[in-house]
Every structure is written in C-alpha cells, then in structure tokens.
Scaffold this motif. Sequence first.
Motif, PDB file in Angstrom:
ATOM      1  N   ARG A 146       0.843  -1.213   0.000  1.00 44.85           N
ATOM      2  CA  ARG A 146       0.000   0.000   0.000  1.00 44.85           C
ATOM      3  C   ARG A 146       0.875   1.259   0.000  1.00 44.85           C
ATOM      4  O   ARG A 146       0.530   2.270  -0.595  1.00 44.85           O
ATOM      5  CB  ARG A 146      -0.922  -0.005   1.227  1.00 44.85           C
ATOM      6  CG  ARG A 146      -1.952  -1.129   1.196  1.00 44.85           C
ATOM      7  CD  ARG A 146      -2.630  -1.323   2.536  1.00 44.85           C
ATOM      8  NE  ARG A 146      -1.741  -1.850   3.556  1.00 44.85           N
ATOM      9  CZ  ARG A 146      -2.082  -2.123   4.819  1.00 44.85           C
ATOM     10  NH1 ARG A 146      -3.327  -1.892   5.217  1.00 44.85           N
ATOM     11  NH2 ARG A 146      -1.208  -2.609   5.687  1.00 44.85           N
ATOM     12  N   VAL A 147       2.025   1.147   0.648  1.00 46.44           N
ATOM     13  CA  VAL A 147       2.967   2.280   0.665  1.00 46.44           C
ATOM     14  C   VAL A 147       3.599   2.409  -0.722  1.00 46.44           C
ATOM     15  O   VAL A 147       3.699   3.518  -1.275  1.00 46.44           O
ATOM     16  CB  VAL A 147       4.049   2.060   1.753  1.00 46.44           C
ATOM     17  CG1 VAL A 147       5.083   3.161   1.705  1.00 46.44           C
ATOM     18  CG2 VAL A 147       3.410   1.953   3.132  1.00 46.44           C
ATOM     19  N   ASP A 169       2.358   1.524  -3.553  1.00 48.87           N
ATOM     20  CA  ASP A 169       1.379   2.069  -4.507  1.00 48.87           C
ATOM     21  C   ASP A 169       1.223   3.580  -4.343  1.00 48.87           C
ATOM     22  O   ASP A 169       1.033   4.306  -5.318  1.00 48.87           O
ATOM     23  CB  ASP A 169       0.023   1.378  -4.325  1.00 48.87           C
ATOM     24  CG  ASP A 169       0.073  -0.076  -4.796  1.00 48.87           C
ATOM     25  OD1 ASP A 169       1.067  -0.449  -5.459  1.00 48.87           O
ATOM     26  OD2 ASP A 169      -0.864  -0.832  -4.470  1.00 48.87           O
ATOM     27  N   ALA A 170       1.286   4.039  -3.099  1.00 41.81           N
ATOM     28  CA  ALA A 170       1.159   5.490  -2.863  1.00 41.81           C
ATOM     29  C   ALA A 170       2.380   6.243  -3.379  1.00 41.81           C
ATOM     30  O   ALA A 170       2.284   7.392  -3.818  1.00 41.81           O
ATOM     31  CB  ALA A 170       0.965   5.755  -1.374  1.00 41.81           C
ATOM     32  N   GLN A 210      -0.238  13.285   8.260  1.00 41.87           N
ATOM     33  CA  GLN A 210      -0.392  11.874   8.627  1.00 41.87           C
ATOM     34  C   GLN A 210       0.540  11.510   9.789  1.00 41.87           C
ATOM     35  O   GLN A 210       0.139  10.838  10.736  1.00 41.87           O
ATOM     36  CB  GLN A 210      -0.099  10.973   7.412  1.00 41.87           C
ATOM     37  CG  GLN A 210      -1.204  11.021   6.357  1.00 41.87           C
ATOM     38  CD  GLN A 210      -0.758  10.414   5.037  1.00 41.87           C
ATOM     39  OE1 GLN A 210       0.378  10.591   4.590  1.00 41.87           O
ATOM     40  NE2 GLN A 210      -1.672   9.697   4.382  1.00 41.87           N
ATOM     41  N   VAL A 252       6.134  10.896   1.014  1.00 44.50           N
ATOM     42  CA  VAL A 252       4.766  10.396   0.775  1.00 44.50           C
ATOM     43  C   VAL A 252       4.642   8.989   1.365  1.00 44.50           C
ATOM     44  O   VAL A 252       3.667   8.649   2.060  1.00 44.50           O
ATOM     45  CB  VAL A 252       4.444  10.389  -0.746  1.00 44.50           C
ATOM     46  CG1 VAL A 252       3.205   9.565  -1.050  1.00 44.50           C
ATOM     47  CG2 VAL A 252       4.272  11.825  -1.242  1.00 44.50           C
ATOM     48  N   ILE A 296       2.113   7.637   4.637  1.00 42.41           N
ATOM     49  CA  ILE A 296       1.112   6.562   4.587  1.00 42.41           C
ATOM     50  C   ILE A 296       1.531   5.403   5.484  1.00 42.41           C
ATOM     51  O   ILE A 296       0.709   4.780   6.164  1.00 42.41           O
ATOM     52  CB  ILE A 296       0.812   6.126   3.123  1.00 42.41           C
ATOM     53  CG1 ILE A 296      -0.258   5.029   3.046  1.00 42.41           C
ATOM     54  CG2 ILE A 296       1.992   5.655   2.372  1.00 42.41           C
ATOM     55  CD1 ILE A 296      -1.602   5.600   2.769  1.00 42.41           C
TER      56      ILE A 296
END
Length: 389
Positions: free
Chosen positions: A16-17, A19-20, A57, A251, A255
């Motif tokens: 998920r990281v 992909d971000a 975040q 980024v 996340i």
Amino acid sequence: MTVYLDHAATTPLDPRVRDAMRPWLDDDQAPGRWGNPSSTHALGRIAREAIETARDQVAAALGVTPLEVLFTAGGTEADNQALKGIAWAAREAGRGSHLVTTAIEHHAVLDSIDWLVAHQGFSATVVAVGTDGVVDPERLLAAVQADTVVVSVMAANNEIGTVQPLDVIGPALRERHVALHTDAVQAFGRAPLEVDAWGIRALALSAHKFNGPKGVGVLMLRRDLAVQPLLHGGGQERGVRSGTLNAPGIVGCGIAAELAVADMATEVPRLAALRGRLLSGLQAVGDVTLNGSAAARLPHNANVSVGGCDGEALLAALDRSGIAVSTGSACQSGAVGFSHVLEAIGASEDRAHVRFTCGRTTTEADIDKAIASFTDCVTALRASGGGYL
Ligand code: PLP
C-alpha cells in the motif's frame, strides 16, 4: 524462500505504501509529480501539497501538530540533529552543557553524545540499566544536574526490545524543565507513545522500520524547543533541516505511519502471539533463555541466549538453512566486539545471542520453520563442540 525474522533491522515496503509512492517516481503513471516542493509554480505546489499531507499523517500518528514534524533522511540523522541541536542551542542560551543518557541507546545517540563530549566541551552521564534491560527512573533522575540540558532515553531497545518507563521519566523531567529526547525508531507502531502525557520534547522515527521506505526519517520537535541546525542551506523544514525534500520517500513515510498506527490494535496481539509461539519452540531445545525483561518488551522481539554454541556459528548455520536473524543490531553485525547492550545487561560472551524479530509479513508457518531450523542447528552445533573458534 528465506524466512525473514529480522524486522528490527528493516522491514519490507508495504504494497500500500509502494502504490502510494509510485506516482511520485513514475512520470508515465502520473505526469508532473517531480517538482521541487520548494518551487512556487504549479509543479512545486503539487509536490508541496503531498509533503504537507504526509506531515499531517505523521502528526496525527504521533498526536502532535504538523508544525512539529520535520522530515530527515532517517533515524540516525534525526537523533544527531536532536541531540546536537538541543545541546548547542541550550549552551548558547547559557542553560548548561550536561547531557544524560542510558547505556543501551543506539549508536546514533551514544556516539553523538560521545562526540559532543570529546569535541565540543559538553559533559555527559551514561546511566546503567538493570539486568532486565530497563532503566530505573530513580537512578536516571539522580543523574540530572542543575546544568543538564537534555536527557535521551530510547522508547524501546533495538536489540533486546525492552520498553523504557518514559511514562515515569518524562513527567519528572518536565517538572524539572529538562528536555526529554527519545529514539522511538523501534517502538513506533509496536508500543504506545504518549508525546503530550509523557512530556516528550524531541522524538526520532525511521520509516523503514515501519514498512515504509529507507532513507526517510522524522524528527518531532516541540514548537518551543530551541535547536540549532546541523545542515545549513535553503532553510527547509523550519530552518532546521535544509535540503530539497524527498517527495516520494516522504509520501511513503506518511502513509506508512498512518498504517502502522491504524493496524496497532490488531498487529500488536498478533505479533505477541507469534513471539510466544516462537519463544516456547526455541526454549524446548534446552538452555535457551530470554535476554531482557519479558514484561516490558516490544511484542515482536525474542532475543535469546543459547548455551553451548558460538553466536556467529549459529547465525551462519541459520542463514544457510534460510532463516534471516541477527546477533545484535544490523549496524553491528560484522563489527568486531560484543554488543554494548548485551554487555550492559550482563550477558555472557560465551553464549550465543540471537535476535528474532517478527513483523507484518510473518506467519505461523515462518515461526514453525524457524523453530525447526533452530532446533536442528543448535543440536548439530552442540554435537560438534559448539562451533567456537
Ligand atoms: N535508532 C534505533 C533504535 C534503530 O534501531 C536504528 C536503526 O537500526 C536507528 C536509530 C537508525 O535509523 P536509520 O537506519 O533510519 O538511520
């Protein structure tokens, strides 16, 4: 397939990281995300917005304001910047030149303090820990002097996983108006961190320890804490950390921080159960003991002491059988000498010390394979005299 049980050294990037981060690395996927976050034109503003989202975040994950979150190139830099920066600013303000820390800190802290003492005229007290790897708050507080400007106590140790009593130390230091810095690189996402309640004034994180990218760290600095910068230049990050910001990495860090905290409620008991299964399997071999407190301990860490075996020989045998573990911290592997953490808790150099650390990708099948390999390796080594050189 290697069974990876060295998550204290580093962790794999969470998909998920990844992909971000991807749009920030791949212009084909998302054109125009390569601007300099400090540029005022549209490309710069897009990058700046992403940096500020990541800052929000991280701030939310730590319970601080975004202004108090500074991005660095890792945990080492965050520790260096905090300690040297606080020490320099406090001395300049005439508040003193004494530092306090514990004997089991990461070298990013210990060596920064050694350098301040050896080259910058500061003095320091290094407080011993108990054989359980936990510092006694009374002993630590007794080391604080009228001219102490910062106390550095890690939230949790990287080798033996012991959690330090910051809930007691922090409020006592706040009463005395002495800044508390904590290296929370290992604790973040695995143990509670109460920045406000514990009076933490500066805190270091490293994204690659919580399934984020390598080379990105966080320095949480309370807004009213004076520091001098290590790096001079463009004045980014409140003037504390000059240098063009690493947008893809930051980024990813943002996340990853959000996920680490969101997953804690399920991940901590899961890791503790895996560690429990692992430890009882390892101990079934006989003469295997846990290094450091069993209670004040991160949920993923089993650092064991094994009788009748040489540490390097056991590590090499485990490596050959596809189990990736470590003897101490990754930075020390290959270095000559016994770990300062094991020495501080009175561990014997004649025994093997192996650190197993589970993580997000660890399964029960991994644990069972590790137990079987450990049993075979220890049995074979003991049968052949222990593998001592
Ligand atoms: N502090 C602790 C407790 C660590 O475990 C590590 C990494 O091993 C560091 C600091 C350094 O972090 P980085 O690898 O991001 O420089």
